[in-house]
Each structure stands twice: as C-alpha cells, then as structure tokens.
Write an enzyme that holds these catalytic residues in place. Structure first.
Site, mmCIF file in Angstrom:
data_model
loop_
_atom_site.group_PDB
_atom_site.id
_atom_site.type_symbol
_atom_site.label_atom_id
_atom_site.label_comp_id
_atom_site.label_asym_id
_atom_site.label_seq_id
_atom_site.Cartn_x
_atom_site.Cartn_y
_atom_site.Cartn_z
ATOM 1 N N SER A 145 9.398 -1.539 -6.308
ATOM 2 C CA SER A 145 8.230 -0.671 -6.439
ATOM 3 C C SER A 145 8.698 0.770 -6.571
ATOM 4 O O SER A 145 9.784 1.123 -6.106
ATOM 5 C CB SER A 145 7.334 -0.804 -5.206
ATOM 6 N N TYR A 158 7.275 -2.130 4.248
ATOM 7 C CA TYR A 158 7.185 -2.420 2.814
ATOM 8 C C TYR A 158 8.106 -1.497 2.026
ATOM 9 O O TYR A 158 8.867 -1.945 1.153
ATOM 10 C CB TYR A 158 5.738 -2.250 2.364
#
Length: 274
Positions: A145, A158
C-alpha cells in the site's frame, strides 16, 4: 492481452479473492483462460465470486483462516492436487483495525500482522519451494500500500505490515531470483472497496466519503482507483511483458504519493491554472 497460438493456462492463487481487488484479479485471470484458486475467509462471498466466474474446472474455492499455518499448507496442497502446478501467487488478503498505537491491543496487533505479513511470507515460502522443485519460473506478488511510506497515524499494525511486505519483497527477490522466480509488490492508493468505506468518527458516524474526498483532492487524477485498475497492474506484473521486473514495487495511486498540496489550495493560489 492477445493470446498466442501456444497459449497455456497458468495456475494462479489469489488470497482475499472474495471481494474488492482480489475479486477483480480473479475475474481478470479467469477471463484470460487461467486456472484460479480463490482463497478467503468469507465463505459466502467467496462462493459468489466463484459462481460469477462461471469457469467450472478453472476455479477452486479454498475457504479458511490465513492466520492458521495448517490452512496455508492446505491451500498449496489442494491447488497442486487439482492442477499439479502453481505459476503465480498474489498475496492480497488484508485485515486491519482503525485505532492508534496508544490504544491498539496486542491481540489486534498480532492478528493484523499474521494476516497481512506472516501469512504472505509463509505462503510464499511454500509456493516458492514447489516452484523450485518443479523448475517453474513463477511469480509472487505482494499487495502492499502507499501507506507503507505515508503514515496516517490510525492503523499502526496495518502500516507496519505493509512496509514490511516491501522489505520482504526485496529479500525474496534476491533469494529466489537465481531460480527464475520473480517477486514484486504493488502499492495501491485509495481504491473503491469496502475497506475504504468503513471509516467512522468518535461518535460512530461514517465519515468515509469525507476522507475519500480529501484524498481525491490530493490526487492529480482527481479520483480513486477501481479494483479493476489495480488488477490490471497485478496482471501485467505476472505477465511475460514484465519478465525482467523483480525486487521492486509498482505504485498505482493516480499521482497521490508525489503530490504536495491539495487542488483546493492550488486553485486558491492559481485559479486560472487549477
């Protein structure tokens, strides 16, 4: 991509294939004539994806918990039992909570890392071992990401796992490269998925549209990506057209990462230009 006369279907494993980006990837590969093993923990959505593909023997549903090491082995064993080989692994599955490092529990931290980092690493290890054993010059792709490099302060586990995925991409590429196995990562920006629609404020009210609007105002292309656009990038990375691409990441964020200020601010400075 046009198929050659000598086209031979590949065997693809996709985790997190029940919805969003994973589902779009499954459709992309199945539409190309490849065999697809669909992996996720949402059983009903996973079966709906399989029905949508309408590929019969070209599709395998594998439902289970990626945090379970035994399930990872089953994914590889069942895929091999059905098709006898694995050509591409896409580690797409993710899980996260929205909280800060001040409040996150050890349980949430460990679960996030198990699904977003440990599972991709050890599933890759199992798949790569089989590729080497059978002389398959395969491809492993990690879905990281842009948050790996741009922290928000609200998803510590995350963010940590996505950053580590990039590091392990480089490590694995160095290790498996001599065997002809390519390892890459992809870094999406904001994408229209369920994960981008679950943001709430302190009162529990959904503020996803506001946050998405803010991100899009910082994005040169002025919009979010569709799952299909991310799937296209993954498909290219796994193709022969990317045969010399390994040990790196592909950012698909509409220009967000390297843009400095919002277009609202740019317009206030240069109304005739923005």
């Amino acid at each position: 991509m046009k198929k050659s006369d000598s086209f031979s279907p590949r065997v693809i494993i996709i985790t997190g294939a029940s919805r969003g980006i994973g589902k779009a990837m499954a459709e992309k590969y199945a539409g190309n004539g490849d065999f697809v093993a669909l992996v996720a923990d949402q059983k009903e959505e996973l079966e709906e994806t399989a029905v949508l593909l309408k590929e019969g023997e070209n599709c395998l549903v594998l439902h289970g918990d990626l945090a379970d090491g035994d399930f990872l082995k089953q994914v590889v064993e069942n895929t091999l039992a059905k098709w006898g080989r694995i050509d591409v692994l896409v580690n797409n599955a993710a899980w996260r909570t929205l909280e800060t490092l001040r409040t996150i529990s050890l349980e949430n931290w460990e679960k996030t890392l198990k699904i977003c980092l440990t599972a991709p690493v050890f599933l890759s290890k199992l798949v790569a071992a089989n590729m080497e054993k059978n002389g398959i010059k395969g491809v492993i792709i990690h879905v990281s990401s842009i948050m790996a490099d741009r922290a928000g302060g609200t998803s510590p586990a995350y963010v940590a796992s996505k950053g580590a995925l990039l590091s392990i991409t480089y490590e694995m590429a160095a290790l498996y490269g001599p065997s002809g196995i390519r390892v890459t990562a992809i870094c999406p920006g904001n994408v229209h998925t369920k994960m981008s629609q679950d943001f709430t404020d302190s009162k529990g009210e959904n503020i996803s549209s506001d946050l998405v609007r803010d991100m899009e105002n910082l994005t040169p292309l002025q919009r979010s990506a569709t799952p299909e656009e991310i799937a296209n990038g993954v498909f290219w990375l796994s193709s022969e057209e990317a045969a010399f691409v390994t040990g790196t990441s592909l950012v698909i964020d509409g220009g967000f990462t390297h843009n400095f200020s919002s277009y609202k601010n740019k317009h206030s400075q240069f109304p005739k230009e923005f």
